[in-house]
Design a protein around this motif. Sequence first.
Motif, PDB file in Angstrom:
ATOM      1  N   VAL A   1       0.830  -1.201   0.000  1.00  0.00           N
ATOM      2  CA  VAL A   1       0.000   0.000   0.000  1.00  0.00           C
ATOM      3  C   VAL A   1       0.863   1.248   0.000  1.00  0.00           C
ATOM      4  CG1 VAL A   1      -1.678   1.318   1.307  1.00  0.00           C
ATOM      5  CG2 VAL A   1      -1.951  -1.153   1.075  1.00  0.00           C
ATOM      6  N   VAL A   2       1.930   1.218   0.842  1.00  0.00           N
ATOM      7  CA  VAL A   2       2.825   2.372   0.909  1.00  0.00           C
ATOM      8  C   VAL A   2       3.495   2.607  -0.434  1.00  0.00           C
ATOM      9  CG1 VAL A   2       4.936   3.257   1.942  1.00  0.00           C
ATOM     10  CG2 VAL A   2       3.190   2.184   3.379  1.00  0.00           C
ATOM     11  N   GLU A   3       3.963   1.525  -1.093  1.00  0.00           N
ATOM     12  CA  GLU A   3       4.631   1.671  -2.379  1.00  0.00           C
ATOM     13  C   GLU A   3       3.679   2.219  -3.433  1.00  0.00           C
ATOM     14  OE1 GLU A   3       7.885  -1.958  -1.918  1.00  0.00           O
ATOM     15  OE2 GLU A   3       6.132  -2.169  -3.216  1.00  0.00           O
ATOM     16  N   GLN A   4       2.410   1.763  -3.411  1.00  0.00           N
ATOM     17  CA  GLN A   4       1.439   2.278  -4.369  1.00  0.00           C
ATOM     18  C   GLN A   4       1.172   3.750  -4.151  1.00  0.00           C
ATOM     19  OE1 GLN A   4      -1.921  -0.280  -3.919  1.00  0.00           O
ATOM     20  NE2 GLN A   4      -1.035  -1.944  -5.132  1.00  0.00           N
ATOM     21  N   GLU A   5       1.030   4.134  -2.862  1.00  0.00           N
ATOM     22  CA  GLU A   5       0.773   5.539  -2.555  1.00  0.00           C
ATOM     23  C   GLU A   5       1.972   6.399  -2.951  1.00  0.00           C
ATOM     24  OE1 GLU A   5      -2.214   4.926   1.250  1.00  0.00           O
ATOM     25  OE2 GLU A   5      -0.172   5.626   1.543  1.00  0.00           O
ATOM     26  N   GLU A   6       3.197   5.901  -2.681  1.00  0.00           N
ATOM     27  CA  GLU A   6       4.383   6.654  -3.027  1.00  0.00           C
ATOM     28  C   GLU A   6       4.549   6.741  -4.540  1.00  0.00           C
ATOM     29  OE1 GLU A   6       7.191   5.713   0.843  1.00  0.00           O
ATOM     30  OE2 GLU A   6       7.519   4.699  -1.058  1.00  0.00           O
ATOM     31  N   GLY A   7       4.219   5.662  -5.245  1.00  0.00           N
ATOM     32  CA  GLY A   7       4.296   5.698  -6.699  1.00  0.00           C
ATOM     33  C   GLY A   7       3.333   6.710  -7.283  1.00  0.00           C
ATOM     34  N   HIS A   8       2.103   6.764  -6.700  1.00  0.00           N
ATOM     35  CA  HIS A   8       1.140   7.760  -7.169  1.00  0.00           C
ATOM     36  C   HIS A   8       1.640   9.163  -6.892  1.00  0.00           C
ATOM     37  CE1 HIS A   8      -2.694   9.665  -8.012  1.00  0.00           C
ATOM     38  NE2 HIS A   8      -2.633  10.249  -6.817  1.00  0.00           N
ATOM     39  N   HIS A   9       2.237   9.328  -5.734  1.00  0.00           N
ATOM     40  CA  HIS A   9       2.769  10.645  -5.374  1.00  0.00           C
ATOM     41  C   HIS A   9       3.912  11.043  -6.312  1.00  0.00           C
ATOM     42  CE1 HIS A   9       4.306  13.978  -2.993  1.00  0.00           C
ATOM     43  NE2 HIS A   9       5.493  13.395  -3.019  1.00  0.00           N
ATOM     44  N   ASP A  10       4.791  10.078  -6.645  1.00  0.00           N
ATOM     45  CA  ASP A  10       5.919  10.377  -7.514  1.00  0.00           C
ATOM     46  C   ASP A  10       5.445  10.781  -8.898  1.00  0.00           C
ATOM     47  OD1 ASP A  10       7.617   9.877  -5.480  1.00  0.00           O
ATOM     48  OD2 ASP A  10       8.091   7.817  -6.092  1.00  0.00           O
ATOM     49  N   SER A  11       4.454  10.041  -9.453  1.00  0.00           N
ATOM     50  CA  SER A  11       3.975  10.371 -10.789  1.00  0.00           C
ATOM     51  C   SER A  11       3.306  11.727 -10.817  1.00  0.00           C
ATOM     52  CB  SER A  11       2.998   9.285 -11.280  1.00  0.00           C
ATOM     53  OG  SER A  11       1.866   9.240 -10.426  1.00  0.00           O
ATOM     54  N   SER A  12       2.536  12.025  -9.768  1.00  0.00           N
ATOM     55  CA  SER A  12       1.910  13.343  -9.694  1.00  0.00           C
ATOM     56  C   SER A  12       2.963  14.428  -9.554  1.00  0.00           C
ATOM     57  CB  SER A  12       0.933  13.391  -8.523  1.00  0.00           C
ATOM     58  OG  SER A  12       0.396  14.688  -8.370  1.00  0.00           O
ATOM     59  N   HIS A  13       3.990  14.130  -8.740  1.00  0.00           N
ATOM     60  CA  HIS A  13       5.077  15.099  -8.541  1.00  0.00           C
ATOM     61  C   HIS A  13       5.843  15.317  -9.839  1.00  0.00           C
ATOM     62  CE1 HIS A  13       8.426  17.187  -6.741  1.00  0.00           C
ATOM     63  NE2 HIS A  13       9.256  16.267  -7.207  1.00  0.00           N
ATOM     64  N   PHE A  14       6.019  14.262 -10.627  1.00  0.00           N
ATOM     65  CA  PHE A  14       6.740  14.385 -11.893  1.00  0.00           C
ATOM     66  C   PHE A  14       6.003  15.281 -12.863  1.00  0.00           C
ATOM     67  CE2 PHE A  14       9.637  13.123 -15.112  1.00  0.00           C
ATOM     68  CZ  PHE A  14       8.892  13.038 -16.267  1.00  0.00           C
ATOM     69  N   GLY A  15       4.653  15.161 -12.899  1.00  0.00           N
ATOM     70  CA  GLY A  15       3.878  15.952 -13.841  1.00  0.00           C
ATOM     71  C   GLY A  15       3.734  17.401 -13.435  1.00  0.00           C
ATOM     72  N   LEU A  16       3.769  17.684 -12.124  1.00  0.00           N
ATOM     73  CA  LEU A  16       3.492  19.037 -11.657  1.00  0.00           C
ATOM     74  C   LEU A  16       4.689  19.715 -11.031  1.00  0.00           C
ATOM     75  CD1 LEU A  16       0.020  18.413  -9.993  1.00  0.00           C
ATOM     76  CD2 LEU A  16       0.456  19.279 -12.272  1.00  0.00           C
ATOM     77  N   SER A  17       5.811  19.015 -10.871  1.00  0.00           N
ATOM     78  CA  SER A  17       6.907  19.563 -10.081  1.00  0.00           C
ATOM     79  C   SER A  17       7.471  20.836 -10.696  1.00  0.00           C
ATOM     80  CB  SER A  17       8.009  18.517  -9.931  1.00  0.00           C
ATOM     81  OG  SER A  17       8.527  18.171 -11.210  1.00  0.00           O
ATOM     82  N   ILE A  18       7.635  20.861 -11.997  1.00  0.00           N
ATOM     83  CA  ILE A  18       8.251  22.033 -12.620  1.00  0.00           C
ATOM     84  C   ILE A  18       7.380  23.261 -12.402  1.00  0.00           C
ATOM     85  CG2 ILE A  18       8.973  23.049 -14.808  1.00  0.00           C
ATOM     86  CD1 ILE A  18       9.734  20.294 -15.774  1.00  0.00           C
ATOM     87  N   LEU A  19       6.089  23.128 -12.709  1.00  0.00           N
ATOM     88  CA  LEU A  19       5.188  24.265 -12.532  1.00  0.00           C
ATOM     89  C   LEU A  19       5.077  24.641 -11.062  1.00  0.00           C
ATOM     90  CD1 LEU A  19       3.170  26.286 -13.688  1.00  0.00           C
ATOM     91  CD2 LEU A  19       1.406  24.523 -13.534  1.00  0.00           C
ATOM     92  N   GLU A  20       4.951  23.649 -10.221  1.00  0.00           N
ATOM     93  CA  GLU A  20       4.813  23.941  -8.793  1.00  0.00           C
ATOM     94  C   GLU A  20       6.086  24.586  -8.247  1.00  0.00           C
ATOM     95  OE1 GLU A  20       1.658  20.555  -7.262  1.00  0.00           O
ATOM     96  OE2 GLU A  20       3.796  20.169  -7.106  1.00  0.00           O
ATOM     97  N   GLN A  21       7.231  24.115  -8.676  1.00  0.00           N
ATOM     98  CA  GLN A  21       8.467  24.708  -8.183  1.00  0.00           C
ATOM     99  C   GLN A  21       8.619  26.142  -8.671  1.00  0.00           C
ATOM    100  OE1 GLN A  21      12.023  22.336  -8.536  1.00  0.00           O
ATOM    101  NE2 GLN A  21      10.873  20.438  -8.343  1.00  0.00           N
ATOM    102  N   MET A  22       8.156  26.418  -9.896  1.00  0.00           N
ATOM    103  CA  MET A  22       8.193  27.800 -10.375  1.00  0.00           C
ATOM    104  C   MET A  22       7.304  28.689  -9.517  1.00  0.00           C
ATOM    105  SD  MET A  22       8.105  27.164 -14.503  1.00  0.00           S
ATOM    106  CE  MET A  22       7.969  28.915 -14.841  1.00  0.00           C
ATOM    107  N   VAL A  23       6.129  28.174  -9.186  1.00  0.00           N
ATOM    108  CA  VAL A  23       5.237  28.941  -8.319  1.00  0.00           C
ATOM    109  C   VAL A  23       5.861  29.119  -6.945  1.00  0.00           C
ATOM    110  CG1 VAL A  23       2.980  28.935  -7.192  1.00  0.00           C
ATOM    111  CG2 VAL A  23       3.182  28.234  -9.582  1.00  0.00           C
ATOM    112  N   MET A  24       6.482  28.079  -6.447  1.00  0.00           N
ATOM    113  CA  MET A  24       7.078  28.164  -5.124  1.00  0.00           C
ATOM    114  C   MET A  24       8.264  29.129  -5.110  1.00  0.00           C
ATOM    115  SD  MET A  24       5.130  26.538  -3.284  1.00  0.00           S
ATOM    116  CE  MET A  24       6.098  26.904  -1.835  1.00  0.00           C
ATOM    117  N   VAL A  25       9.003  29.196  -6.214  1.00  0.00           N
ATOM    118  CA  VAL A  25      10.099  30.164  -6.286  1.00  0.00           C
ATOM    119  C   VAL A  25       9.559  31.572  -6.098  1.00  0.00           C
ATOM    120  CG1 VAL A  25      11.758  31.227  -7.870  1.00  0.00           C
ATOM    121  CG2 VAL A  25      11.658  28.754  -7.667  1.00  0.00           C
TER     122      VAL A  25
END
Length: 729
Positions: free
Chosen positions: A18-42
């Motif tokens: 369950v933990v691996e599935q949740e982390e995998g979902h989190h990683d894929s979501s982070h991969f798709g949004l990380s650039i935009l989110e990091q720009m906003v966070m900057v």
Amino acid sequence: MNAIVNGREAMPGNEQMVVEQEEGHHDSSHFGLSILEQMVMVVLNHRYLVLSIVAGALVLGLLLTFIATPQYTSTARIEILPDAPVSTSVEGQRDRSLVNEVSFYNTQYSLLESRSLAERVVRAGNLTANEEFLRVFKLENPEGNLSSAQRQSLTTNAATVLLDRLKVSPVRASSLVDVSFSTPSPELSAKLTDLWVTQFVQSSIDRRFAATSDARKYLETRLDTLRQNLETSERGLINYATSRGIVTISARKDANGNTESDTLVGSDITEISRALARAREQRIIAEADLSSSLTGAGLVNGQALASLRQRRADVEAELARLRTTFGEEYPAVVSLRAQLAALDRSLSAEMGRSSQGNREAYNAAVKRERQLQSELDELTNKYNVQQRDSIQLAILQREVDSNRQLYDGLLQRYKEIGAAGVGTNNISIVDRAKVSAVPSSPNLQLNLVLALLPGLIIAFGLALFLERMDSSVRDPQEVSGRFGLPLLGAIPESLGQDVADAIVDKKSTIYEAYFSVMTNLTFLTEHGAPRSIMLTSSRPKEGKSNSSLSVATVLAATGKSVILVDADVRNPSLNRYLDIPMKRGLSHYLAGDDHVDEMIMPLTKFGFSIITAGKKPPNPAELLGSERLEQLIEQLLTRYDHVLIDAPPLLGLADAPLIAQRVEGVLFVIEANVTKGRAVATALNRLRMSGARIFGAIVTKVGAKNQAYGYGYGYGYGYGYGNDTRDED
């Protein structure tokens, strides 16, 4: 017990899945949004800097708008058709080339923006003497007589000003072009625009006129030369024909335009040949008649002989009829015999005369044929001589034809140019310029947008630069890759509440976060959570003491007996933070006081006991490096399940490495967004050099800046964020 692998706790069975599935979902979501989110966070991390720069840019744009001089724009529209200028090329002189439409229009746009046109406009409008023009563009007003060089300099300066204010805008997918001028005077803008398009049209007409004039001059020169060549070639042709006795009676053009001539000798040969053919026919007929007259066969065709023969046949028939009825002596028979004899004599005489006439006719025909044949032979010999001479004659004739074709073609082009003239032009004015009632600039909205864009770029660039220069821990997961430490937990910022108060509330996010840390601790060793643990950090105020207090509280909540030792004897903080009296403590024990029971203070609120730092000694490092500390820890382990030591920070002090040698392992505390990576790496190197076992890292004060990394609001605890009410050590 499960071990921690690569900074992640290994869980048994379905829990790990369950933990691996949740982390995998989190990683894929982070991969798709990380650039935009990091720009906003900057931007959010440096929001005050960004807002300041953007506000400054907007204020600057506003000031420039208010102090700018209003500009009025007038526009005229012209039509440019892709019509090539007058061509002077003819076959044999120049090759006719097609004008490429794109190149043509690019040429016209360049002509519209040419300096020569600008100087023409200056001269046509007498702008160097126009007071309004000189005043608007702040040019010097010429006084007195000027030299040609000074006048040219003024014209050049005025042309430069016009070119700076000119705007040429082709209308897309059409042959229309807009020409605009912007000046502080609406009347002057309209005047300059009209002057510009008018002079452009006139300059096009002038170029066409110049091209026509040049073409006429060129053609006149060429026509004179070709006329002389034609006359010379014709004179040579006639002289040669006269000298050779070649008389031409007719001429005609072939399919290639070359001249074919009929000579007198050739015509005579044709006529003589026809006459000879007729004479030959007459001679053959006369010869046939003569042969017939000699054999008697041909006389039957004579009219007189035929009449006599007919009469003789009639008389002979009548005589035969009467003889059958009457005798020979019958008068009618006698008369008919006499007529028959007379007719025989007449036939003999007529046959003699016919034979003589045929012979004379035959002789005459033979003579005529011989005369014609002789004349034909003479003409044939003469024609053969002329045929040899006609080779040179044909060469001269072709030269005459070539010169005549060139002359006729050039003469036709000359007539066409003279008839066409320059009455037509491929450039026309569609709309004249009008005086603008409202200024076209400055445009407040446009200027604010133009100021906002570079402001945003500069602000974001500076924020990104500062972000890149910041080596602090933003993503808690970085501790594994950057420092080689397992991440045991990420602790959120407390929102308007002390950690000491929040940790006793099992529903708080602080408690949940430290409970996760405690859970991870249970997988560190074969016997569960380490029994003796030291908590330290690279620098003060990273949340080390709060983490010690919280881990002790969570361990005690599981039913374990826990004691917390404040080993920061240089700068103790737990007594101040927990508001407990500073009596006998660790420093006293290390100095030789063996009354441990009197040093232990139970904290009912938190469920564990504490030994304060005690009085500040003059030699902390010597005390902490003595065997007394190890004896104390061993003694406490016999009475408690877990001994937690709140150690001093590492940088610049020898205390923490000395304590680390006495415990089972170390928990390293890192403050998110503040502690620099170099400081963390240096502190960890000191710990590793001391032989300490580092269990992992706890990242504290994870806040809104860390949302882009999957922490903060999105961490899963429902964190709220705000400024802490007191500093944590």
